[in-house]
Scaffold this motif. Structure first.
Motif: not given
Length: 320
Positions: A204-206, A225-233, A315-320
């Motif tokens: 996730v840090d990437t 989201a809370r644990h890994f630091g995402f915002e649920v839009v 998720i990481v692949r889609a958001l990098e």
């Protein structure tokens, strides 16, 4: 002798319940030989064959079955009422579910509204006296639109700190000779979860901080989201089974545009068309429809650890 007599009485009751379910199924409008109701096409995971000394455990979902199996090891025989690939929101109890509960020596559910069908099964007379773990009991839930969200397990630290101790303690209570084994398995699996958590956090840090925004099909990811630091839009379906109105979808499109969301996410169990429509209207090219949360999937998402790795990788692949 007493155990055999008790199971015999439970099986007699279960047989009666199976018969009543079967009669009800025959009365369902439109049921025919080609329908799941009539033919049994939508099958659940078959119960394990009984093994000498194995404690029969029934869980509501395949996710919980895998976690119980990790703690119980060869001393337990675990099956899930809901089959892989099916969500609790869509599940309707089947005739053989009553027999499963009748044969169980432990029932494991989540509670907090996720698997309410189990309460209906138990109220019908099967499994009412069987020991039970409700994994969500005692967890302070995140409220979404005023309702407690039940998807605790998508934060692996909740599994480690809450689920595992409950499971190990109850298995040790029912099988005192295996108490040391259960505790050792709990500790070992807890270390695996620690390692998993470090691994997933590093992935996730990437993701650039500005890209850590989630739009999902239904509201399963607040603990993740809370644990890994995402915002649920936002979410597409506020209530599973009830599609958004045109106005609600239009409002979500604008919300997604304003937030600069890079991808839309959905789960394998849901129809992807609404997710693709939202992405198209918002000008988003990345749509991921292969996440898992309420159910395990095929390899590599066929274990809880695999499910978590699979989701984060997608998720990481889609958001990098």
């Amino acid at each position: 002798m007493c155990m055999r007599m008790r199971l015999s009485r439970k099986r007699i009751l279960a047989t009666a319940l199976v018969a009543s379910f079967a009669v009800a199924a025959c009365q369902v409008p439109g049921a025919d030989r080609g329908s799941p109701v009539a033919s049994g096409a939508a099958t659940s995971i078959a119960p394990h064959e009984s093994r000498t000394g194995a404690l029969p455990v029934v869980t509501t979902t395949t996710v919980f079955a895998d976690i119980v199996r990790a703690v119980g090891g060869s001393r337990v025989s675990v099956s899930s009422i809901i089959p892989a690939g099916v969500g609790p929101e869509d599940y309707e109890p089947r005739p053989d579910d009553a027999a499963r509960l009748a044969d169980a020596e432990l029932i494991v559910s989540n509670g907090v509204g996720l698997d309410d069908f189990l309460d209906r099964l138990i109220a019908s007379g099967s499994g009412g006296s069987t020991p039970r773990i409700v994994l969500g009991d005692g967890i302070h839930p995140i409220l979404v639109d005023g309702e407690p969200n039940p998807h605790f397990w998508l934060d692996p630290t909740i599994v480690r700190d809450h689920y595992l101790p409950l499971i190990a303690a109850k298995l040790g209570e029912l099988d005192p000779e295996g108490r040391a084994t259960y505790e050792a398995n709990r500790a070992a699996y807890g270390r695996e979860l620690d390692s998993l958590d470090r691994e997933l956090r590093a992935q996730v840090d990437t993701i650039p901080s500005a890209n850590r925004k989630l739009v999902t099909f239904h509201d399963a990811f607040p603990y993740f989201a809370r644990h890994f630091g995402f915002e649920v839009v936002g979410v597409i379906l506020a209530n599973v089974g009830q599609e958004p109105t045109a106005a609600e979808l239009a409002a979500l499109v604008e919300q997604v545009k304003v937030a600069g969301v890079k991808a839309i996410f959905s789960e394998e169990q849901f129809n992807p068309e609404l997710s693709r429509t939202l992405a198209s209207e918002a000008g988003i090219t990345s749509v991921v429809t292969t996440l898992y949360n309420d159910s395990l999937g095929p390899p590599p998402a066929d274990t809880y650890l695999g499910l978590m790795r699979w989701n984060v990788d997608q998720i990481v692949r889609a958001l990098e």
